[in-house]
Design a protein around this motif. Structure first.
Motif, mmCIF file in Angstrom:
data_model
loop_
_atom_site.group_PDB
_atom_site.id
_atom_site.type_symbol
_atom_site.label_atom_id
_atom_site.label_comp_id
_atom_site.label_asym_id
_atom_site.label_seq_id
_atom_site.Cartn_x
_atom_site.Cartn_y
_atom_site.Cartn_z
ATOM 1 N N PHE A 86 -2.487 -29.190 -3.839
ATOM 2 C CA PHE A 86 -3.093 -27.879 -3.646
ATOM 3 C C PHE A 86 -2.252 -26.953 -2.771
ATOM 4 C CE2 PHE A 86 -5.954 -24.777 -1.784
ATOM 5 C CZ PHE A 86 -6.638 -24.326 -2.895
ATOM 6 N N ALA A 87 -2.006 -27.385 -1.525
ATOM 7 C CA ALA A 87 -1.417 -26.476 -0.538
ATOM 8 C C ALA A 87 -0.067 -25.925 -1.004
ATOM 9 C CB ALA A 87 -1.280 -27.178 0.797
ATOM 10 N N SER A 88 0.818 -26.805 -1.462
ATOM 11 C CA SER A 88 2.163 -26.345 -1.805
ATOM 12 C C SER A 88 2.141 -25.470 -3.056
ATOM 13 C CB SER A 88 3.095 -27.538 -2.002
ATOM 14 O OG SER A 88 2.596 -28.364 -3.027
ATOM 15 N N THR A 89 1.286 -25.816 -4.020
ATOM 16 C CA THR A 89 1.221 -25.027 -5.253
ATOM 17 C C THR A 89 0.730 -23.609 -4.963
ATOM 18 O OG1 THR A 89 0.681 -27.051 -6.429
ATOM 19 C CG2 THR A 89 0.317 -24.999 -7.601
ATOM 20 N N VAL A 90 -0.316 -23.506 -4.133
ATOM 21 C CA VAL A 90 -0.849 -22.187 -3.813
ATOM 22 C C VAL A 90 0.151 -21.394 -2.979
ATOM 23 C CG1 VAL A 90 -2.711 -20.954 -2.660
ATOM 24 C CG2 VAL A 90 -3.223 -22.990 -3.989
ATOM 25 N N ALA A 91 0.802 -22.074 -2.034
ATOM 26 C CA ALA A 91 1.776 -21.383 -1.191
ATOM 27 C C ALA A 91 2.926 -20.835 -2.032
ATOM 28 C CB ALA A 91 2.312 -22.334 -0.124
ATOM 29 N N GLN A 92 3.350 -21.626 -2.999
ATOM 30 C CA GLN A 92 4.454 -21.188 -3.867
ATOM 31 C C GLN A 92 4.031 -19.970 -4.696
ATOM 32 O OE1 GLN A 92 5.716 -24.213 -6.613
ATOM 33 N NE2 GLN A 92 7.245 -22.833 -7.530
ATOM 34 N N ALA A 93 2.837 -20.041 -5.264
ATOM 35 C CA ALA A 93 2.337 -18.920 -6.056
ATOM 36 C C ALA A 93 2.206 -17.668 -5.192
ATOM 37 C CB ALA A 93 0.997 -19.276 -6.684
ATOM 38 N N ASN A 94 1.754 -17.872 -3.963
ATOM 39 C CA ASN A 94 1.568 -16.754 -3.053
ATOM 40 C C ASN A 94 2.897 -16.050 -2.769
ATOM 41 O OD1 ASN A 94 -0.512 -15.415 -1.434
ATOM 42 N ND2 ASN A 94 0.818 -15.978 0.285
ATOM 43 N N ALA A 95 3.927 -16.851 -2.464
ATOM 44 C CA ALA A 95 5.237 -16.279 -2.165
ATOM 45 C C ALA A 95 5.786 -15.544 -3.383
ATOM 46 C CB ALA A 95 6.199 -17.386 -1.736
ATOM 47 N N GLN A 96 5.597 -16.169 -4.541
ATOM 48 C CA GLN A 96 6.090 -15.584 -5.786
ATOM 49 C C GLN A 96 5.366 -14.257 -6.053
ATOM 50 O OE1 GLN A 96 5.192 -18.066 -9.115
ATOM 51 N NE2 GLN A 96 7.029 -17.462 -10.259
ATOM 52 N N LEU A 97 4.064 -14.257 -5.872
ATOM 53 C CA LEU A 97 3.273 -13.060 -6.138
ATOM 54 C C LEU A 97 3.712 -11.912 -5.236
ATOM 55 C CD1 LEU A 97 0.863 -11.734 -7.598
ATOM 56 C CD2 LEU A 97 -0.605 -12.582 -5.783
ATOM 57 N N GLN A 98 3.898 -12.225 -3.964
ATOM 58 C CA GLN A 98 4.309 -11.186 -3.029
ATOM 59 C C GLN A 98 5.668 -10.604 -3.422
ATOM 60 O OE1 GLN A 98 3.143 -11.828 0.969
ATOM 61 N NE2 GLN A 98 4.979 -10.895 1.826
ATOM 62 N N ALA A 99 6.603 -11.486 -3.776
ATOM 63 C CA ALA A 99 7.939 -11.014 -4.163
ATOM 64 C C ALA A 99 7.859 -10.135 -5.405
ATOM 65 C CB ALA A 99 8.854 -12.210 -4.400
ATOM 66 N N VAL A 100 7.124 -10.578 -6.416
ATOM 67 C CA VAL A 100 7.090 -9.822 -7.672
ATOM 68 C C VAL A 100 6.367 -8.482 -7.479
ATOM 69 C CG1 VAL A 100 6.306 -9.819 -10.055
ATOM 70 C CG2 VAL A 100 7.244 -11.891 -9.077
ATOM 71 N N LEU A 101 5.273 -8.484 -6.732
ATOM 72 C CA LEU A 101 4.546 -7.225 -6.537
ATOM 73 C C LEU A 101 5.431 -6.199 -5.821
ATOM 74 C CD1 LEU A 101 0.896 -8.231 -5.593
ATOM 75 C CD2 LEU A 101 1.706 -7.180 -7.709
ATOM 76 N N ASN A 102 6.269 -6.675 -4.928
ATOM 77 C CA ASN A 102 7.100 -5.734 -4.177
ATOM 78 C C ASN A 102 8.379 -5.346 -4.897
ATOM 79 O OD1 ASN A 102 5.618 -5.175 -1.755
ATOM 80 N ND2 ASN A 102 5.921 -7.319 -1.204
ATOM 81 N N THR A 103 8.993 -6.309 -5.595
ATOM 82 C CA THR A 103 10.325 -6.026 -6.140
ATOM 83 C C THR A 103 10.366 -6.071 -7.659
ATOM 84 O OG1 THR A 103 10.978 -8.333 -6.143
ATOM 85 C CG2 THR A 103 11.358 -7.097 -4.108
ATOM 86 N N GLY A 104 9.340 -6.625 -8.291
ATOM 87 C CA GLY A 104 9.381 -6.743 -9.747
ATOM 88 C C GLY A 104 10.108 -7.984 -10.200
ATOM 89 N N ALA A 105 10.602 -8.804 -9.239
ATOM 90 C CA ALA A 105 11.282 -10.038 -9.612
ATOM 91 C C ALA A 105 10.922 -11.123 -8.614
ATOM 92 C CB ALA A 105 12.788 -9.851 -9.666
ATOM 93 N N GLU A 106 11.217 -12.369 -9.010
ATOM 94 C CA GLU A 106 10.782 -13.509 -8.213
ATOM 95 C C GLU A 106 11.492 -13.615 -6.875
ATOM 96 O OE1 GLU A 106 9.574 -17.503 -10.418
ATOM 97 O OE2 GLU A 106 11.351 -16.563 -11.206
ATOM 98 N N SER A 107 12.775 -13.262 -6.877
ATOM 99 C CA SER A 107 13.521 -13.498 -5.640
ATOM 100 C C SER A 107 14.370 -12.296 -5.291
ATOM 101 C CB SER A 107 14.419 -14.717 -5.801
ATOM 102 O OG SER A 107 15.110 -14.606 -7.026
#
Lengths: 334, 453
Positions: free
Chosen positions: B432-453
Motif C-alpha cells: 500500500f504505502a509505496s504504491t500510493v507514494a509513487q502515484a502521489n509523486a507521479q501525479l504531482q509531477a505530471v500536474l505541474n509539468t505535463g510529464a513524469e519526471s
C-alpha cells in the motif's frame, strides 16, 4: 498507361563512355557485361522500394528523435527545435521503458523457443504421416497461420472472457490435480501482465508454429532417406537421429527460423494491443505498445517515441547482425 | 489508409497522363467544386459526437439540422455530417485530424475536462466573439462557461452536464430488506453484502479501476482532495490520511469484501478501454450486478435485453460517515469549433441551434443529462423522477478540480493512468504505502509539468 521502366536498358540514358584505347563504342549490352552491372540493375527496383518504404522513414524517425516534435510542431504552431540526446536520456530514465522492455524480452524468450519446438515437432509429425493425413494436418495448421492477426486475437479474447469464455469453463472442469477448480470461474485474463501475456504467448505460438512446421517439413524432404535408414540400422533412436542427423543437416533452416521468430516475437504489437484492450493498462505495455502510447497518447510526443523506436531498432539490429555474422562464419547462411 | 492511398494516386496519375496524351487537359479540372452560390455557405459541416451512435440522438440531430436550415436560409444546402468517436480514442482522433488535415471536424463535442487542454494544445478555435454576442450566454451556468475559458478566450460552450450516482433496483432492495438507500460507506458495504446474499451469483458493487471521475467521489467523500493548487503549483494529496482511507476502502471492496469481481480490475464502467459494452454496465443491465456507479447517461449504453428497467433508481454516492452525500464530479460535454475548420461562422450558427435552451434541454432529457441553463436546473422534473432524483440530489454538491486542470488528461486517461494504475496495482496485491507514494509523486509531477519526471 504508366510504364515502369526499372531496369530496362532504355531507361539508362547515358552509359559511361568506353574505356580509352578502343576505337569503337561499346553497345549498352556489352557495357553491362563488361562491368558486371547486371545483378545490380536487377536489384535496383527492390532496393528503391526498400529505400522508399524502410530507409526513408527510418531516416525520418532518426531525425525526429533528436527534435522536440509534438502536436504544436506538427500543426505548425511552433517550430521544431534540435534538442540533442535529451529524448534518448528521457527514454532511458523512464522506468516504464525498462518495464516494457523487460516484458518484451521475457515474452520473446518464451515465445521463440516454444514456437520453434512446437513447429518442429509438428513438422516431424507431418513427415511421418501418410499422404492424406499429412494434407489434413498441414492444411489445418496453415489455417491457423492464415487467420488474420486481428481476427485471431479477437477469437482469443472471446475464448478467455470471464463471462462464459470457454477457457475459464474448461479450467473449472479440469480435475484438481491438473490445476483445475472452481477458482477459475470468472478468472480475468487481462487484469495483470502475467495472465495477459500467457494468453498472448498461446496466441503467438498458435499462429506462428505452422510456418515453422512447413519450413521444417520442406527441409526434411531434402534429406535423403538413406541417412535416416542407416542411422536406424546402426541402432539410433528417434531422439538421437534428430540431433545427430536431422538437426545438423537442417541447421541453416533452423537458424533462419530462429532469427525470423526473434524479430517477429520481439515486435509483437497487434495481439497485445487487442488482448490487453487498448492503452489503458500501463503495467501491461510491451515495447511496441510503449512506443505507440508515447507517440500518440496525450500529449503526443513524436520525437520521444522516435527515440524509443530507434532504440528498439538498434537492439534488434545488434541481435540480427551479430547472429547473421555468427551464422555466416559457420557457413550456415551462405 | 496509407496503403489504400497508393493505388488511388496511381489511378489519378494514370488518368492525368492519359488525358494529357489525349490532348484534353483544360476543362476537366474545375468540375465538382463550387456548386454553391455563396462562398460563406459550406457544402458540408462535419460534427464529431462522442460515444456510440444512438438512434434517438440521431433523430434529435436530424431535427436540429432541419431547424438550422430554416433559421439560416443561407445554409439551406449545407449537409451536416455526424461522425461518432469512441470516448477513449477522442484525443488520438483529434490529433490525427489536426495533424493530417484530413477528415477533420468543423464542430466537435468535448468532455468538459478536455476543453482546457485541447484549447491549450491548439485544437480549438476561439469562439469568444460569437459567445459574447450570443443570446444564450446569460442563461448558461457560470461555472460551466468558466471551465471553457482560457486566458480570457472562450474555446467552447457547455452543452449538457451530469453527475454520477449509484444505480440500484427498487425491487431488489425490497427483497433484500433494504428500506432506505445507504448514506455511509459502512452501510454501502452492508447493503451490497445483503444484495449478494439475496441474489446469489450477482456481484455487489463495481469497484472498477478505470474511472477516476467516479473514484474522485470516494476521495472527496472522505474529506480529502486529489490535488490542490496554490499560486499555480499543484500539490498531490493522495498520501494524506483522508485520501488513504478512501483508497483503502475502495480497494477493500474487491480485496477483502469480495463485492466486486476480479474482471473489473483494469476496466472502465463500460468494459475494456475503448469498449462501450461488456463491462459493469452490461452486468447491471442483465441483472448480474446489484449496485452500479455511473451517470444517468449510461442508459444509452445498457444492453437492449436489460432486465427490470422499470425498477431502476439511483442514490448519491455516500460519504464516509454520512449523512450528506459525497461531492461528485460535475461531468458533461462542451461544443467547440475545430481550429482547422474553414467555416467557423457556419459552425457557430449550427452550435447556436444545437445549444439553445429548448434543444439542449430536449437533448439532455433524451440521454439523462442536465441542460447547461440555470433556469432548467432549479426547477424542472428531475427531483420528482425516481431514476433521476438520486443524481439530482448528488448534483447539489459537485466539484470539478483538479479534473479540469490543464495536465489532468495527461495524468489520467490521456497517458499516465496514474489513479487507474494505482488502484489496479493495489487490487492485484501491491504494497500500500509505496504504491500510493509513487502515484502521489507521479501525479504531482505530471500536474505541474505535463510529464513524469
Amino acid at each position: 498507361m504508366v510504364r515502369t521502366d526499372y531496369g530496362q536498358p532504355g531507361s539508362i540514358s547515358s552509359p559511361a563512355g568506353p574505356p580509352s584505347g578502343h576505337g569503337r563504342r561499346l553497345t549498352f549490352r556489352q557495357w553491362i557485361r563488361r562491368h558486371r552491372v547486371a545483378p545490380y540493375l536487377l536489384l535496383l527496383p527492390s532496393l528503391a522500394l526498400i529505400a522508399a518504404l524502410v530507409l526513408w522513414p527510418t531516416a525520418q524517425i532518426g531525425t525526429l528523435s533528436f527534435q522536440n516534435y509534438g502536436l504544436p510542431q506538427l500543426a505548425g504552431a511552433a517550430p521544431s527545435t534540435w534538442i540533442g540526446f535529451s529524448n534518448y536520456s528521457q527514454i532511458l530514465h523512464d522506468p516504464e521503458f525498462w518495464l516494457s522492455l523487460r516484458l518484451s524480452v521475457i515474452s520473446a524468450a518464451i515465445m521463440v523457443p516454444l514456437t520453434l519446438t512446437v513447429g518442429t515437432l509438428v513438422g516431424l509429425l507431418l513427415a511421418r504421416l501418410g499422404r492424406k493425413m499429412a494434407a489434413f494436418v498441414s492444411s489445418v495448421a496453415v489455417l491457423a497461420w492464415a487467420t488474420p492477426t486481428v481476427s485471431a486475437s479477437i477469437i482469443f479474447v472471446w475464448l478467455a472472457t470471464p463471462d462464459g469464455g470457454v477457457l475459464d469453463w474448461l479450467l473449472t472442469k479440469l480435475p484438481h490435480w491438473l490445476g483445475g477448480g472452481a477458482h477459475w470461474a470468472g478468472f480475468s485474463w487481462t487484469n495483470a501482465a502475467l495472465p495477459a501475456y500467457t494468453l498472448v504467448t498461446l496466441l503467438v505460438v498458435w499462429t506462428g508454429f505452422p510456418f515453422i512446421a512447413v519450413s521444417v517439413l520442406a527441409g526434411l524432404r531434402t534429406i535423403p532417406s538413406e541417412l535416416h535408414e542407416s542411422a536406424r540400422v546402426d541402432g539410433a533412436g528417434g531422439w538421437r537421429i534428430f540431433w545427430q542427423v536431422t538437426y545438423p543437416l537442417l541447421r541453416p533452416i533452423f537458424q533462419l527460423l530462429f532469427l525470423l521468430s526473434v524479430i517477429w516475437d520481439f515486435a509483437v504489437f497487434t495481439q497485445v494491443y487487442i488482448i490487453i484492450g487498448g492503452l489503458g493498462q500501463r503495467d501491461e505495455y510491451n515495447l511496441g505498445i510503449y512506443e505507440y502510447a508515447t507517440a500518440f497518447q496525450l500529449p503526443p510526443a513524436y520525437g520521444l517515441a522516435s527515440a524509443a523506436a530507434f532504440i528498439l531498432t538498434i537492439v534488434l539490429l545488434i541481435i540480427t547482425v551479430g547472429y547473421v555474422r555468427a551464422s555466416v562464419k559457420e557457413g550456415a547462411l551462405t | 489508409m496509407g496503403l489504400r492511398k497508393t493505388p488511388a494516386a496511381l489511378v489519378a496519375f494514370g488518368t492525368a497522363a492519359a488525358l494529357a496524351i489525349a490532348g484534353c487537359s483544360s476543362s476537366s479540372s474545375s468540375t465538382g467544386t463550387s456548386t454553391s452560390s455563396s462562398s460563406s455557405a459550406p457544402a458540408e459541416l462535419t460534427v464529431w459526437r462522442m460515444g456510440g451512435s444512438v438512434p434517438s440522438e440521431v433523430t434529435w440531430m436530424n431535427g436540429v439540422v432541419t431547424q438550422f436550415h430554416q433559421d439560416f436560409p443561407q445554409y439551406a444546402h449545407t449537409k451536416v455530417n455526424v461522425v461518432w468517436v469512441p470516448w477513449t480514442s477522442r484525443t488520438t482522433d483529434w490529433d490525427t485530424a489536426l495533424s493530417s488535415g484530413k477528415n477533420a471536424p468543423d464542430i466537435t463535442e468535448l468532455g468538459n475536462t478536455d476543453t482546457p487542454t485541447e484549447a491549450t494544445l491548439g485544437v480549438l478555435a476561439s469562439v469568444s466573439s460569437y459567445v459574447n454576442s450570443w443570446s444564450g450566454k446569460p442563461g448558461i451556468v457560470t461555472g460551466m462557461l468558466a471551465n471553457d475559458t482560457q486566458n480570457g478566450s472562450i474555446y467552447g460552450v457547455p452543452w449538457f452536464g451530469g453527475v454520477r450516482g449509484v444505480w440500484y433496483r427498487t425491487d431488489q432492495f425490497a427483497k433484500a430488506g433494504i428500506t432506505s438507500a445507504p448514506t455511509t460507506w459502512t452501510e454501502l458495504v452492508t447493503d451490497a453484502q445483503k444484495l449478494m446474499k439475496t441474489f446469489p451469483g450477482t456481484y455487489g458493487i463495481d469497484a472498477i479501476t478505470d474511472d477516476s471521475n467516479a473514484f474522485a467521489s470516494f476521495i472527496w467523500g472522505a474529506g480529502g482532495q486529489i490535488a490542490t493548487e496554490s499560486n499555480g503549483t499543484w500539490t498531490a494529496d493522495l498520501t494524506t490520511p483522508a485520501d488513504e482511507t478512501a483508497i483503502k476502502y475502495y480497494v477493500s471492496l474487491y480485496r477483502t469484501d469480495h463485492l466486486s469481481p476480479s474482471k473489473y480490475i483494469g476496466q472502465t464502467e463500460l468494459g475494456n478501454t475503448g469498449s462501450t459494452a461488456g463491462g459493469a454496465n452490461t452486468d447491471f443491465g442483465l441483472g448480474k450486478l446489484d449496485l452500479y456507479i455511473d451517470g444517468p447517461w449510461a442508459s444509452a449504453q445498457m444492453p437492449a435485453n436489460s432486465v427490470d428497467k422499470s425498477n431502476w433508481a439511483s442514490f448519491p454516492i455516500p460519504s464516509e460517515n454520512g449523512p450528506t452525500p459525497a461531492p461528485v464530479f460535475a461531468g458533461g460535454s462542451d461544443l467547440g469549433i475545430f481550429k482547422s475548420s474553414k467555416y467557423p461562422q457556419a459552425s457557430w450558427d449550427l452550435i447556436s441551434v444545437m445549444d439553445n435552451l429548448s434543444n439542449s434541454t430536449s437533448f439532455a432529457n433524451l440521454q439523462g443529462f442536465f441542460p447547461p441553463y440555470s433556469s432548467q436546473l432549479t426547477s424542472g422534473p428531475y427531483t420528482a423522477n425516481k431514476f433521476l432524483s438520486g443524481f439530482a440530489a448528488a448534483a447539489a454538491n459537485s466539484q470539478i478540480a483538479p479534473l479540469n486542470a490543464k495536465n489532468w488528461p495527461t495524468a489520467d486517461t490521456g497517458k499516465y493512468f496514474i489513479l487507474n494504475d494505482m488502484l489496479k496495482s493495489l487490487m492485484n496485491g501491491a504494497p500500500f504505502a509505496s504504491t500510493v507514494a509513487q502515484a502521489n509523486a507521479q501525479l504531482q509531477a505530471v500536474l505541474n509539468t505535463g510529464a513524469e519526471s
